[in-house]
Design an enzyme around this catalytic site. Structure first.
Site, PDB file in Angstrom:
ATOM      1  N   THR A 126       1.990  -2.415   6.496  1.00 57.06           N
ATOM      2  CA  THR A 126       0.954  -1.398   6.641  1.00 57.06           C
ATOM      3  C   THR A 126      -0.190  -1.945   7.494  1.00 57.06           C
ATOM      4  O   THR A 126      -0.781  -1.233   8.303  1.00 57.06           O
ATOM      5  CB  THR A 126       0.436  -0.959   5.264  1.00 57.06           C
ATOM      6  OG1 THR A 126       1.540  -0.433   4.511  1.00 57.06           O
ATOM      7  CG2 THR A 126      -0.627   0.109   5.391  1.00 57.06           C
ATOM      8  N   GLY A 133       8.416  -6.432   6.514  1.00 58.25           N
ATOM      9  CA  GLY A 133       9.220  -5.257   6.832  1.00 58.25           C
ATOM     10  C   GLY A 133       9.136  -4.830   8.276  1.00 58.25           C
ATOM     11  O   GLY A 133      10.111  -4.333   8.853  1.00 58.25           O
ATOM     12  N   ASN A 144      -7.188  -9.399  10.735  1.00 58.35           N
ATOM     13  CA  ASN A 144      -6.559  -8.243  10.103  1.00 58.35           C
ATOM     14  C   ASN A 144      -6.608  -7.083  11.095  1.00 58.35           C
ATOM     15  O   ASN A 144      -7.681  -6.612  11.448  1.00 58.35           O
ATOM     16  CB  ASN A 144      -7.332  -7.891   8.825  1.00 58.35           C
ATOM     17  CG  ASN A 144      -6.531  -7.039   7.887  1.00 58.35           C
ATOM     18  OD1 ASN A 144      -5.425  -6.633   8.192  1.00 58.35           O
ATOM     19  ND2 ASN A 144      -7.101  -6.760   6.729  1.00 58.35           N
ATOM     20  N   ALA A 165      -4.963  -6.927  -0.911  1.00 59.69           N
ATOM     21  CA  ALA A 165      -6.197  -7.615  -1.313  1.00 59.69           C
ATOM     22  C   ALA A 165      -7.342  -6.634  -1.550  1.00 59.69           C
ATOM     23  O   ALA A 165      -7.164  -5.425  -1.545  1.00 59.69           O
ATOM     24  CB  ALA A 165      -6.585  -8.630  -0.247  1.00 59.69           C
ATOM     25  N   GLY A 186       6.467  -0.434  -3.641  1.00 61.67           N
ATOM     26  CA  GLY A 186       6.582  -1.665  -4.423  1.00 61.67           C
ATOM     27  C   GLY A 186       8.033  -1.966  -4.694  1.00 61.67           C
ATOM     28  O   GLY A 186       8.894  -1.081  -4.614  1.00 61.67           O
ATOM     29  N   ASP A 202      -0.725 -10.549  -1.019  1.00 58.44           N
ATOM     30  CA  ASP A 202       0.615 -10.469  -0.448  1.00 58.44           C
ATOM     31  C   ASP A 202       0.758 -11.254   0.853  1.00 58.44           C
ATOM     32  O   ASP A 202       1.811 -11.869   1.089  1.00 58.44           O
ATOM     33  CB  ASP A 202       1.062  -9.011  -0.271  1.00 58.44           C
ATOM     34  CG  ASP A 202       0.053  -8.126   0.449  1.00 58.44           C
ATOM     35  OD1 ASP A 202      -0.927  -8.647   1.014  1.00 58.44           O
ATOM     36  OD2 ASP A 202       0.251  -6.893   0.434  1.00 58.44           O
ATOM     37  N   THR A 203      -0.281 -11.276   1.680  1.00 64.74           N
ATOM     38  CA  THR A 203      -0.180 -12.052   2.921  1.00 64.74           C
ATOM     39  C   THR A 203      -0.117 -13.542   2.625  1.00 64.74           C
ATOM     40  O   THR A 203       0.577 -14.300   3.312  1.00 64.74           O
ATOM     41  CB  THR A 203      -1.362 -11.757   3.859  1.00 64.74           C
ATOM     42  OG1 THR A 203      -1.521 -10.347   3.975  1.00 64.74           O
ATOM     43  CG2 THR A 203      -1.136 -12.351   5.233  1.00 64.74           C
ATOM     44  N   ALA A 247       0.808  -1.220   0.000  1.00 62.84           N
ATOM     45  CA  ALA A 247       0.000   0.000   0.000  1.00 62.84           C
ATOM     46  C   ALA A 247       0.843   1.272   0.000  1.00 62.84           C
ATOM     47  O   ALA A 247       0.333   2.347  -0.331  1.00 62.84           O
ATOM     48  CB  ALA A 247      -0.929  -0.001   1.214  1.00 62.84           C
ATOM     49  N   SER A 248       2.125   1.173   0.343  1.00 61.69           N
ATOM     50  CA  SER A 248       2.961   2.372   0.365  1.00 61.69           C
ATOM     51  C   SER A 248       4.167   2.289  -0.547  1.00 61.69           C
ATOM     52  O   SER A 248       4.756   3.317  -0.884  1.00 61.69           O
ATOM     53  CB  SER A 248       3.432   2.665   1.798  1.00 61.69           C
ATOM     54  OG  SER A 248       4.135   1.563   2.330  1.00 61.69           O
TER      55      SER A 248
END
Length: 472
Positions: free
Chosen positions: A259, A403, A296, A80, A15, A238-239, A12-13
């Protein structure tokens, strides 16, 4: 000679494009391109700039030429729930509206008037979040029903990029489950739900599994890049890719930290029991039809926004250092309160919450950061307790990946508050899982068991325990 795979991992922030290959039984990574990703305002909506993002993907592929590397495959993963719709001429009918856009306000309750909440959970097993795809589509049906009628293809964000690469359309399993429109037991689009909501079911594609070879690059792109490669579906959520990278899931709860914080366990079947509904856990699809039973939780988005609100005067490392000095500050907030989803000013929202709950109001950057980190850990502790209640067992370890696992203060706080061993790593978990799916599709790795053994041998994991810190 070992084959190279190229992971496109877009969060989301930011790539990144990362090359991976096997060497002496270990996975070697090389980040070749990194770029920012931001929500932009378009026609009074918050959207993702998918045109810019695809250009960044192409820029990264072109860097392979500079390195004189021709990857055998490429795989794309992103966050997602978000999607685009195409018309009969494959033109975009909508912008890629972001999940933080307020169009879904009140939509969840409207859907519950048509399909009872309990039935929806029993069918899909998916956590209730106001930005889930089901509520985004219902919002679109409410505001612009003609757009849905014209749609011939529903593609989630990585699937749209795959279409631009290959000209082929497919929906991928792990990401599809996040829509709250896939039946947890049949693992197919739930036509009964779609019919009840009056959503055009013809626009959905066949659901393909991770490790599926979608095709090769279009002739135009082969000409542009000077080489061809296979486009492989990783776990495009991604998860889903990140969880592949947990070295050992035996007796372990994972936290995919970015994020968002995704906290849960890997399971072989969906758990749609009343207690899981009450605690709002989700059963998202994983590789090989495994399930990611998780919750989540608001993640490092809050500290990202705090950093931005301070005009980037402090680095993340500096905010952590300032927070360390605030041992006497103990105020916390409920990180999952909707007020923190996209506030005008995160610092002011945190202060307002503390004031409203009669707590000490944080004033300094260190106090604000300490409040965020302490609040996240409290939410982790609560989720861990709920998982243990549902599974009727105690888990010994927590493995933080992604991260966020570089935040040593947060890792130590988790160990202190939960009294569990906390393992941190691998950092590039999502890209690693993406690459491993590709290597399995290419026949370089046999299965997920071998993949996780390779991860253990390839990446350092740091361990934290209550009262002290160990390095391994």
């Amino acid at each position: 000679m070992s084959k190279y795979s190229l992971a496109v991992d877009i969060g989301a922030s930011s790539g990144r494009l990362i090359l991976g290959h096997l060497e002496d039984g270990k996975l070697k990574l090389n980040e070749i391109h990194r770029f920012e990703n931001n929500i932009v305002q378009k026609d009074e909506q918050y959207c993702w700039d998918v045109g810019k993002l695809f250009n960044e993907i192409k820029a990264g592929i072109n860097k392979c030429k500079e390195l004189e590397v021709k990857p055998s495959s490429i795989g794309i993963d992103t966050w997602a729930v978000d999607f685009v719709l195409l018309d009969e001429n494959n033109n975009l009918l909508t912008g890629a509206v972001a999940y933080r856009d307020p169009r879904t306000d009140g939509m969840m309750e409207e859907v519950f008037n048509i399909i009872p909440k309990e039935k929806l959970y029993l069918e899909t097993g998916i956590q209730f979040q106001k930005f889930n795809t089901i509520y985004q589509l219902y919002a679109l049906k409410t505001s612009s029903p003609e757009v849905l009628e014209k749609a011939t293809a529903f593609l989630m964000i990585p699937e749209y990029f795959n279409f631009l690469l290959t000209g082929k359309k497919a929906n991928e399993y792990t990401n599809a489950t996040s829509t709250q429109l896939v039946n947890a037991f049949t693992k197919k689009w739930d036509h009964e739900i779609l019919n009840q909501l009056g959503i055009n079911k013809e626009m959905f594609q066949d659901i393909k599994l991770p490790k599926t070879v979608l095709g090769t690059l279009s002739e135009e792109l082969v000409s542009e890049f000077g080489f061809d490669m296979m486009v492989v579906l990783p776990a495009t959520h991604d998860t889903g890719s990140a969880v592949i990278s947990v070295p050992d899931l035996e007796d372990t709860i994972y936290i995919s930290s970015g994020t968002w914080s995704l906290i849960g366990v890997e399971n072989r079947f969906p758990i749609c029991v009343p207690k899981a509904l009450e605690y709002n856990f989700t059963n998202e699809g994983g590789i090989d039809y495994r399930f990611r039973f998780l919750k989540n939780i608001m993640g490092l988005w809050m500290i990202q926004e705090v950093k931005r609100n301070y005009n980037d005067k402090y680095s993340f490392a500096e905010l952590v250092d300032l927070a360390r000095m605030e041992n006497e500050f103990h105020s916390t907030v409920n990180v999952d309160d909707n007020r923190f989803l996209k506030p005008e000013n995160m610092i002011e929202e945190i202060q307002s919450y503390c004031k409203a709950t009669s707590q000490q109001v944080p004033q300094t950057p260190g106090q604000i950061a300490k409040c965020v980190f302490s609040s996240l850990v409290e939410s982790y502790k609560k989720a861990i307790s709920e998982i243990e209640e549902i599974f009727e067992k105690t888990f010994q370890k927590v493995n933080v990946i992604g991260g966020g696992c570089q935040n040593e203060m947060l890792n130590q706080l988790i160990a202190e508050v939960t009294d569990k061993e906390v393992c941190a790593g691998p950092i590039e978990a999502t890209a690693i899982g993406n690459i491993l799916s590709q290597l399995m599709a290419l026949g370089e790795i046999e299965d997920i068991q071998q993949a996780r053994a390779i991860i253990k041998d390839s990446f350092e994991v740091k361990t934290y325990v209550k009262g002290r810190e160990l390095c391994q």
